[in-house]
Design a protein around this motif. Structure first.
Motif, mmCIF file in Angstrom:
data_model
loop_
_atom_site.group_PDB
_atom_site.id
_atom_site.type_symbol
_atom_site.label_atom_id
_atom_site.label_comp_id
_atom_site.label_asym_id
_atom_site.label_seq_id
_atom_site.Cartn_x
_atom_site.Cartn_y
_atom_site.Cartn_z
ATOM 1 N N ARG A 115 63.715 52.818 9.204
ATOM 2 C CA ARG A 115 65.144 53.114 9.049
ATOM 3 C C ARG A 115 65.805 52.178 8.046
ATOM 4 N N ALA A 116 65.515 50.913 8.134
ATOM 5 C CA ALA A 116 66.165 49.935 7.262
ATOM 6 C C ALA A 116 65.142 49.285 6.342
ATOM 7 N N THR A 170 72.449 63.358 9.253
ATOM 8 C CA THR A 170 73.756 63.723 8.725
ATOM 9 C C THR A 170 73.593 64.363 7.355
ATOM 10 N N ASP A 180 72.433 61.824 4.778
ATOM 11 C CA ASP A 180 71.201 61.100 5.075
ATOM 12 C C ASP A 180 70.059 61.703 4.263
ATOM 13 N N ARG A 195 65.985 54.826 2.550
ATOM 14 C CA ARG A 195 66.859 55.877 3.055
ATOM 15 C C ARG A 195 68.222 55.756 2.387
ATOM 16 N N ARG A 219 71.199 56.620 3.489
ATOM 17 C CA ARG A 219 72.268 56.141 4.362
ATOM 18 C C ARG A 219 71.652 55.640 5.661
ATOM 19 N N PRO A 220 71.024 54.465 5.641
ATOM 20 C CA PRO A 220 70.316 53.990 6.834
ATOM 21 C C PRO A 220 71.208 53.874 8.062
ATOM 22 N N GLN A 221 72.480 53.592 7.878
ATOM 23 C CA GLN A 221 73.380 53.466 9.024
ATOM 24 C C GLN A 221 73.620 54.798 9.719
ATOM 25 N N ASP A 222 73.376 55.907 9.024
ATOM 26 C CA ASP A 222 73.543 57.241 9.604
ATOM 27 C C ASP A 222 72.210 57.886 9.954
ATOM 28 N N SER A 223 71.146 57.149 9.851
ATOM 29 C CA SER A 223 69.804 57.702 9.953
ATOM 30 C C SER A 223 69.214 57.480 11.343
ATOM 31 N N PRO A 262 66.587 56.276 14.211
ATOM 32 C CA PRO A 262 65.893 54.980 14.227
ATOM 33 C C PRO A 262 64.398 55.045 13.945
#
Length: 465
Positions: free
Chosen positions: A109-110, A140, A143, A200, A202-206, A208
Motif C-alpha cells: 500500500r505504501a 476509489t 486509486d 500507488r 493514492r495510497p491513503q485511499d487504497s 491495505p
C-alpha cells in the motif's frame, strides 16, 4: 433514463517525452465482487455460480481461456513461467529487468518499489506494469498505480498513471514507462542504468493488502534509414459502418499473456460482474483498428451502474491507447473506441497521445471489464457480450530496424498470428467501408436483442445458448 445514454471518455495525453501523468481513466464496479455459494445453498445465485464454474472449466481449454477455482469469480491470468522478483525499496537494490522477459512482483500500500534497466543509446525501451488488486478491496476513482522511468541521477524520463475511475471496480490496471531516444533531447539519452519506479497513485485511499504485479520490458531499435520525423497530418477519421455478420462464440482470455486472438468479425461471450476479458488483434503497418463492445439487457432488476461497461485498447507494449465506459440500466448498452489513425512508425511524433500510441505493428489488446456493482441491481449474471472488430486500411511494409527488438517478434504480424486470429462471418466484409458520423460506431439493435437472449439462456443453464 437519460443517464444511461451518457458515455465517459478519457483521452490520453502525449506519450512521447514525459508520457502521461495520469488521466483518471474510467473504470467500473463495486467492491466485494464475486459472491460464491457454499454448502447446500441452492439459491438462484448459487446455481448460477455453479453453472459458471462448469462453463469456465470448459473454456479454460480454449484459446485464451484461464482456469479458475470452482465457485470463484475469474481473476487475472498471469503469464506462465513469469519470474518472481521482489521490488526494492531503494534504487540501489533494484533487480534488473531483462528486455523480452515477463516478471511477477507485488506492490504494498505504501512506498515505492524500484526495478532496474540496463539500456544502450540506440533503442527505445518500454516497461509495462499491470497491477491486480484483490476483488474484495475498497478502491476509489483516483486509486491506481503510477509508473515512472528515471535515469541514474533521478531525472525523469517518463511518467504514466492508471486509475480505477468512476465505478470504483477492482480490475487489472496497466501503466507504462518509456525511455525514448529523440533528436535534440539531452535527458535520458545516454547508455547505462535506468530505474523503473512503481507506486500507488493514492495510497491513503487504497486498500491495505498488497497488489500483485505483472511486468514486461521491451526494446525497439532505431530504423536503419531515417524516415518522416513528423506525424501524418491527414488520415480517415470517420467511423466505418458496423459489421453485421453472425456473432461467433469466442471466449475471452484472463490476461495479456492469455488474450484470445481475433480478427475482423463479431465475437460473443458471457461476462460476469467484476470480470475482465482480454482479446488480441494482429494489426499490420498501415491498418486501422475499430472496435465496439455491446452488453445485452439483464431481463430483471432495476437501477443504474456507473461506468459499468468498460473497453480499453492497449498497443503491443501494453501501453493504453484509448478507453471508454458507459453506465448500465439493465437495458442493452454499447461503447466504442475513438477513431484511430493507421499504424505508422511516424505516429510517435504526434502530439496527441492516442495517435502517438499507434506507433508500431503487432498484437493490439482489447480489454473488456464489467463493473462488479452491476450485480447489486441486476444479479451475478453472466451477461451476453459482443465484440465487433473491424480492420481498415491497407497493409504496408514497416521500417527496417537496425537491430533486433526484444522480444524479436513483438513489432510484426506473422503468418502464425494471422492464422491464430479467426475472421468472422461478416455479411459486409467484401464491401467498401462506408463512412458515418465521427461520433462512434453505431450499435446493431438486432445483435443487442440477441445479447439479451444469450443472457437469459446463460442464466437457465449450459447447453441452451
Amino acid at each position: 433514463m437519460g443517464r444511461w445514454c451518457t458515455a465517459w471518455r478519457v483521452a490520453g495525453s502525449g506519450r512521447t517525452g514525459s508520457g502521461r501523468t495520469g488521466s483518471g481513466r474510467t473504470a467500473s464496479g463495486r467492491t466485494g465482487a464475486g459472491r460464491a455459494g457454499s454448502g447446500p445453498d441452492r439459491s438462484p445465485t448459487s446455481v448460477r455460480w455453479a453453472v459458471g464454474a462448469v462453463v469456465l472449466a470448459v473454456t479454460a481449454a480454449l484459446p485464451g481461456g484461464a482456469a479458475v477455482a470452482a465457485g470463484a469469480p475469474p481473476g487475472y491470468a498471469f503469464a506462465e513461467g513469469a519470474r518472481r522478483i521482489e521490488g526494492a525499496s531503494g534504487a540501489s537494490d533494484a533487480v534488473r529487468l531483462e528486455p523480452g522477459a515477463t516478471y511477477r512482483s507485488s506492490l504494498p500500500r505504501a512506498g515505492t518499489r524500484y526495478y532496474r534497466l540496463e539500456l544502450d543509446a540506440a533503442s527505445d525501451a518500454y516497461v509495462s506494469v499491470t497491477a491486480v488488486p484483490g476483488a474484495d478491496g475498497e478502491v476509489t476513482a483516483v486509486d491506481g498505480i503510477r509508473v515512472s522511468v528515471q535515469d541514474a541521477d533521478g531525472g525523469s524520463c517518463s511518467s504514466d498513471s492508471a486509475t480505477f475511475g468512476a465505478a470504483h471496480s477492482p480490475r487489472p490496471v496497466t501503466a507504462r514507462g518509456l525511455r525514448e531516444i529523440a533528436s535534440g533531447e539531452t535527458r535520458c539519452q545516454d547508455p547505462g542504468t535506468y530505474y523503473v519506479a512503481v507506486e500507488r497513485s493514492r495510497p491513503q485511499d487504497s486498500p491495505p493488502g498488497a497488489w500483485d504485479l505483472e511486468l514486461t520490458a521491451v526494446t525497439e531499435p532505431r530504423p536503419e534509414r531515417t524516415g518522416a520525423t513528423t506525424a501524418p497530418e491527414a488520415w480517415d477519421s470517420a467511423s466505418p459502418q458496423p459489421l453485421t455478420g453472425e456473432p461467433q462464440r469466442r471466449p475471452g482470455g484472463g490476461g495479456f499473456a492469455h488474450a484470445t486472438p481475433v480478427g475482423q468479425g463479431v465475437w460473443r461471450d458471457d461476462i460476469r460482474p467484476g470480470q475482465t476479458l482480454f482479446y488480441k488483434v494482429p494489426v499490420d503497418w498501415g491498418r486501422q483498428l475499430y472496435a465496439t463492445a455491446e452488453l445485452g439487457g439483464s431481463g430483471a432488476g432495476s437501477g443504474y451502474a456507473t461506468s459499468a461497461l468498460h473497453l480499453a485498447l492497449h498497443n503491443p507494449v501494453r501501453g493504453e491507447v484509448d478507453d471508454t465506459a458507459r453506465g448500465y440500466t439493465g437495458r442493452p448498452a454499447s461503447v466504442g473506441l475513438a477513431p484511430l489513425p493507421p499504424v505508422s512508425y511516424a505516429n510517435r511524433y504526434a502530439t496527441d497521445g492516442q495517435a502517438g500510441a499507434m506507433r508500431f505493428a503487432g498484437s493490439y489488446y482489447l480489454v473488456v471489464h464489467l463493473a462488479a456493482q452491476v450485480a447489486d441491481d441486476f444479479g451475478e449474471g453472466p451477461f451476453g457480450l459482443a465484440l465487433r472488430v473491424r480492420l481498415g486500411g491497407t497493409a504496408q511494409s514497416g521500417p527496417e530496424y537496425a537491430g533486433e527488438p526484444e522480444p524479436k517478434d513483438v513489432f510484426e504480424v506473422s503468418a502464425q498470428d494471422r492464422a491464430a486470429a479467426p475472421v468472422g462471418d461478416d455479411a459486409d466484409g467484401d464491401l467498401a467501408m462506408k463512412a458515418v458520423a465521427v461520433g462512434g460506431i453505431g450499435t446493431g439493435s438486432l445483435l443487442l436483442l440477441g445479447l439479451g437472449v444469450w443472457t437469459a439462456a446463460a442464466r437457465r443453464g449450459p447447453g441452451r445458448a
